[in-house]
Design an enzyme around this catalytic site. Structure first.
Site, short mmCIF file in Angstrom:
data_model
loop_
_atom_site.label_atom_id
_atom_site.label_comp_id
_atom_site.label_asym_id
_atom_site.label_seq_id
_atom_site.Cartn_x
_atom_site.Cartn_y
_atom_site.Cartn_z
N GLY A 1 56.26 112.60 -13.06
CA GLY A 1 57.56 112.84 -12.42
C GLY A 1 58.15 111.57 -11.84
N GLN A 2 59.33 111.72 -11.22
CA GLN A 2 60.01 110.56 -10.62
C GLN A 2 59.12 109.84 -9.61
N ASP A 3 58.63 110.59 -8.60
CA ASP A 3 57.86 109.94 -7.54
C ASP A 3 56.52 109.45 -8.07
N ASP B 1 46.17 121.12 -14.97
CA ASP B 1 47.32 121.91 -14.52
C ASP B 1 47.01 122.42 -13.11
N SER C 1 59.84 121.59 -9.12
CA SER C 1 60.55 120.97 -8.00
C SER C 1 62.04 121.31 -7.95
N THR D 1 58.86 119.02 2.16
CA THR D 1 60.28 118.83 1.83
C THR D 1 61.23 119.27 2.94
N GLU E 1 63.70 120.96 2.43
CA GLU E 1 64.10 122.35 2.11
C GLU E 1 63.42 123.35 3.04
N TYR F 1 61.27 128.19 -3.87
CA TYR F 1 60.72 126.82 -3.82
C TYR F 1 60.27 126.49 -2.40
N LYS G 1 56.58 125.94 -0.63
CA LYS G 1 56.26 124.67 0.05
C LYS G 1 55.87 124.91 1.52
N ARG H 1 65.34 109.94 -11.79
CA ARG H 1 65.52 111.31 -11.33
C ARG H 1 65.78 112.23 -12.53
P1 NAP Z 1 59.60 115.83 -10.46
O1 NAP Z 1 60.22 114.59 -11.02
O2 NAP Z 1 60.15 117.15 -10.84
O3 NAP Z 1 58.04 115.79 -10.82
C1 NAP Z 1 57.22 116.91 -10.68
C2 NAP Z 1 55.89 116.63 -11.34
O4 NAP Z 1 55.05 117.80 -11.21
C3 NAP Z 1 55.97 116.31 -12.84
O5 NAP Z 1 55.03 115.31 -13.14
C4 NAP Z 1 55.57 117.63 -13.46
O6 NAP Z 1 55.03 117.51 -14.76
C5 NAP Z 1 54.49 118.06 -12.48
N1 NAP Z 1 54.13 119.48 -12.60
C6 NAP Z 1 54.95 120.55 -12.55
N2 NAP Z 1 54.24 121.69 -12.72
C7 NAP Z 1 52.94 121.31 -12.89
C8 NAP Z 1 51.75 122.03 -13.13
N3 NAP Z 1 51.72 123.36 -13.24
N4 NAP Z 1 50.60 121.33 -13.24
C9 NAP Z 1 50.61 119.97 -13.18
N5 NAP Z 1 51.72 119.24 -12.96
C10 NAP Z 1 52.87 119.90 -12.81
O7 NAP Z 1 59.61 115.78 -8.86
P2 NAP Z 1 59.73 114.50 -7.88
O8 NAP Z 1 61.16 114.33 -7.52
O9 NAP Z 1 58.94 113.37 -8.41
O10 NAP Z 1 59.03 115.08 -6.57
C11 NAP Z 1 57.63 114.91 -6.33
C12 NAP Z 1 57.18 115.94 -5.32
O11 NAP Z 1 57.90 115.77 -4.10
C13 NAP Z 1 57.41 117.39 -5.72
O12 NAP Z 1 56.33 118.13 -5.19
C14 NAP Z 1 58.69 117.78 -5.03
O13 NAP Z 1 58.73 119.18 -4.80
C15 NAP Z 1 58.55 116.98 -3.74
N6 NAP Z 1 59.78 116.57 -3.09
C16 NAP Z 1 60.73 115.89 -3.82
C17 NAP Z 1 61.88 115.45 -3.16
C18 NAP Z 1 62.93 114.66 -3.91
O14 NAP Z 1 64.05 114.56 -3.38
N7 NAP Z 1 62.63 114.07 -5.05
C19 NAP Z 1 62.05 115.68 -1.78
C20 NAP Z 1 61.05 116.37 -1.11
C21 NAP Z 1 59.91 116.79 -1.76
P3 NAP Z 1 55.98 117.51 -16.08
O15 NAP Z 1 56.47 116.10 -16.22
O16 NAP Z 1 55.04 117.94 -17.13
O17 NAP Z 1 57.10 118.47 -15.81
O1 F7E Z 2 70.91 119.84 -5.30
C1 F7E Z 2 74.33 121.13 -5.00
C2 F7E Z 2 73.19 122.11 -4.83
O2 F7E Z 2 69.32 120.13 -7.19
C3 F7E Z 2 71.52 119.21 -4.19
C4 F7E Z 2 64.60 118.58 -4.95
O3 F7E Z 2 64.07 117.30 -5.18
O4 F7E Z 2 65.61 117.87 -2.90
C5 F7E Z 2 65.88 118.45 -4.16
O5 F7E Z 2 66.44 119.75 -4.00
C6 F7E Z 2 72.74 120.00 -3.76
C7 F7E Z 2 72.50 121.49 -3.61
O6 F7E Z 2 68.56 119.03 -5.03
C8 F7E Z 2 75.20 121.14 -8.52
O7 F7E Z 2 73.67 123.42 -4.64
C9 F7E Z 2 76.23 121.27 -6.63
O8 F7E Z 2 73.12 121.94 -2.44
O9 F7E Z 2 70.02 117.81 -6.54
P1 F7E Z 2 69.70 119.17 -6.12
P2 F7E Z 2 68.01 120.00 -3.89
O10 F7E Z 2 68.24 121.41 -4.18
O11 F7E Z 2 68.52 119.46 -2.60
C10 F7E Z 2 64.70 118.60 -2.06
C11 F7E Z 2 64.49 117.83 -0.80
C12 F7E Z 2 63.45 118.96 -2.78
O12 F7E Z 2 62.39 119.10 -2.16
C13 F7E Z 2 63.56 119.40 -4.19
O13 F7E Z 2 62.31 119.28 -4.87
O14 F7E Z 2 73.72 119.87 -4.77
N1 F7E Z 2 74.92 121.15 -6.35
N2 F7E Z 2 76.44 121.28 -7.95
C14 F7E Z 2 74.24 121.04 -7.50
N3 F7E Z 2 72.93 120.88 -7.75
C15 F7E Z 2 72.54 120.79 -9.05
N4 F7E Z 2 71.22 120.60 -9.32
N5 F7E Z 2 73.44 120.90 -10.08
C16 F7E Z 2 74.78 121.08 -9.87
O15 F7E Z 2 75.56 121.16 -10.80
#
Ligand code: NAP
Ligand code: F7E
Length: 365
Positions: free
Chosen positions: A12-14, A67, A93, A136, A138, A159, A163, A194
């Site tokens: 994933g991204q992170d 997994d 995620s 998160t 969230e 979600y 969490k 991303r």
């Molecule tokens: P991401 O890009 O969606 O990456 C998620 C990772 O989890 C991918 O490597 C995915 O594998 C893997 N995964 C999903 N289901 C799985 C399973 N059943 N078994 C093993 N691996 C699995 O998310 P990210 O943005 O890097 O975020 C990393 C973590 O931080 C997540 O837990 C997310 O919920 C949390 N988080 C993210 C944000 C944010 O803004 N980015 C903020 C707060 C918390 P595949 O590549 O195969 O799909």
């Molecule tokens: O939405 C609004 C949507 O999907 C942000 C994950 O990394 O951050 C992420 O969750 C906002 C929301 O991220 C569209 O309704 C409008 O209010 O980019 P998002 P998220 O839901 O904030 C948290 C911290 C995590 O933990 C999660 O893993 O944008 N929005 N129009 C839209 N969102 C999407 N995806 N697509 C649209 O067209």
């Protein structure tokens, strides 16, 4: 001695940014990777992770199939690797998608965390293996004002509910079994890596395509939602710092700055000299380019969520005080980094673009 880390969610991204950071610190990095019909190495390749292995002193990078729903596989892997640190980043995620796949999301994001912590306990690694949980913003749901570590949680999606279970399980295993376990409560963080169905990347990617004539318009959900958006490269530094402290604890990582989706759209288009004016209300609202009168943005309720989190803004003063962590990238840096990447990708997929003209847009950055 080189430290050993296991990263779940390494594809994933992170996972990609964290791998790069740990390799720079000469860690032996192991990653849990789902079996998929394609190799899923794109992000590792984009960050040239292999170069960090060859130029380092004992660092290594290895992925293992597994997994988060497969308990025996997780136990076996942790037993084999015996990591100093586990970073649990794996998750379904996407908040919107969690309404379509609630049980799967609960299994991976909630029970998956419990499986890892149980594995540490079953293998007697309580004093050997530190644990980072990707919590998160969230968790907070809809609260007024800035959120800090004391703000009560009120999740508004499958979600976030999953969490929440993972958050408290992490706290409980720290208190009950003395595991060095930390929650990083991370606010939204983005980057050129991303996923393309998160709002920021959807915008930068679509704006690049519109600019080059490959897409007519951007179709959005709730553009009045507000988020605290940082850069993923900064946020993974905070994750590592949490596991290097004397005492395990939970920390918010956030920029403390808030912007609406509408503002993100306007700023991204403005980078390429498109001025957007808004007309209409609700689902009939449209974003129109002032000069040409062309409609570039429309609303489609398909992107609305059954329950929305309207506003998130984090107070990361605890992380600043105890971890000496603060974000380096500004909001403008983030947009520039993402848009530049997407313009380049679209350009590379088409050979005849005026590349210098586009690069000149970013000369000052
Ligand atoms: P991401 O890009 O969606 O990456 C998620 C990772 O989890 C991918 O490597 C995915 O594998 C893997 N995964 C999903 N289901 C799985 C399973 N059943 N078994 C093993 N691996 C699995 O998310 P990210 O943005 O890097 O975020 C990393 C973590 O931080 C997540 O837990 C997310 O919920 C949390 N988080 C993210 C944000 C944010 O803004 N980015 C903020 C707060 C918390 P595949 O590549 O195969 O799909
Ligand atoms: O939405 C609004 C949507 O999907 C942000 C994950 O990394 O951050 C992420 O969750 C906002 C929301 O991220 C569209 O309704 C409008 O209010 O980019 P998002 P998220 O839901 O904030 C948290 C911290 C995590 O933990 C999660 O893993 O944008 N929005 N129009 C839209 N969102 C999407 N995806 N697509 C649209 O067209």
């Amino acid at each position: 001695m080189n430290k050993t880390a296991l990263i779940t969610g390494i594809t994933g991204q992170d996972g990609a940014y964290l791998s790069r950071l740990l390799l720079q610190k000469n860690y032996r990095v192991h990653g849990l990777k789902r079996r998929s019909s394609n190799e899923n190495q794109d992000r590792a390749e984009q960050l040239h992770l292999i170069d960090f292995v060859s130029n380092s002193d004992g660092a290594s990078y290895q992925t293992h199939y597994g997994d988060m729903t497969d308990t025996a596989g997780l136990v076996r892997l942790i037993d084999e690797i015996r990591p100093d640190e586990i970073y649990n980043l794996a998750a379904q995620s996407h908040v919107r998608v969690s309404f379509d796949m609630p049980e799967f999301t609960g299994n991976v994001n909630g029970l998956g965390t419990l499986r890892l912590l149980e594995a540490i306990r079953l293998l007697g690694l309580e004093k050997n293996t530190k644990f980072y949980q990707a919590s998160t913003s969230e968790l907070y749901g809809n609260v007024q004002g800035k959120q800090n570590e004391e703000t009560p949680f009120a999740p508004r999606s499958p979600y976030a509910a999953a969490k929440l279970f993972a958050y408290w399980t992490t706290v409980n295993y720290r208190e009950a079994y003395g595991i060095f376990a930390c929650n990083g409560i991370l606010f939204n963080h983005e980057s050129p890596l991303r996923g393309e169905n998160f709002v920021t990347r959807k915008i930068t990617n679509s704006v690049a395509k519109i600019h080059y004539g490959l897409l007519d318009k951007l179709t959005m959900g709730n553009i009045d939602a507000c988020r605290d958006w940082g850069h993923a490269a900064d946020f993974v530094e905070g994750m590592v710092l949490m596991l290097q402290q004397a005492i395990p604890d939970d920390y918010i990582l956030a920029t403390g700055e808030v912007h609406s989706v509408r503002e993100f759209i306007e700023k991204t288009f403005a980078r390429l000299d498109y001025e957007i004016v808004w007309q209409g209300k609700g689902v009939d609202e449209k974003g129109i380019e002032r000069k040409s009168g062309r409609t570039l943005i429309e609303i489609d309720p398909i992107f609305f969520r059954p329950t929305e989190v309207r506003y998130l803004c984090g107070d990361s003063s605890k992380a600043k005080k105890f971890l000496n962590w603060k974000p380096r990238h500004s909001f403008d840096d983030l947009i520039d980094d993402m848009l530049r990447h997407d313009l380049d990708s679209v350009q590379n997929s088409q050979s005849s673009f005026p590349s210098e003209r586009i690069k000149n847009k970013f000369k000052s950055n």
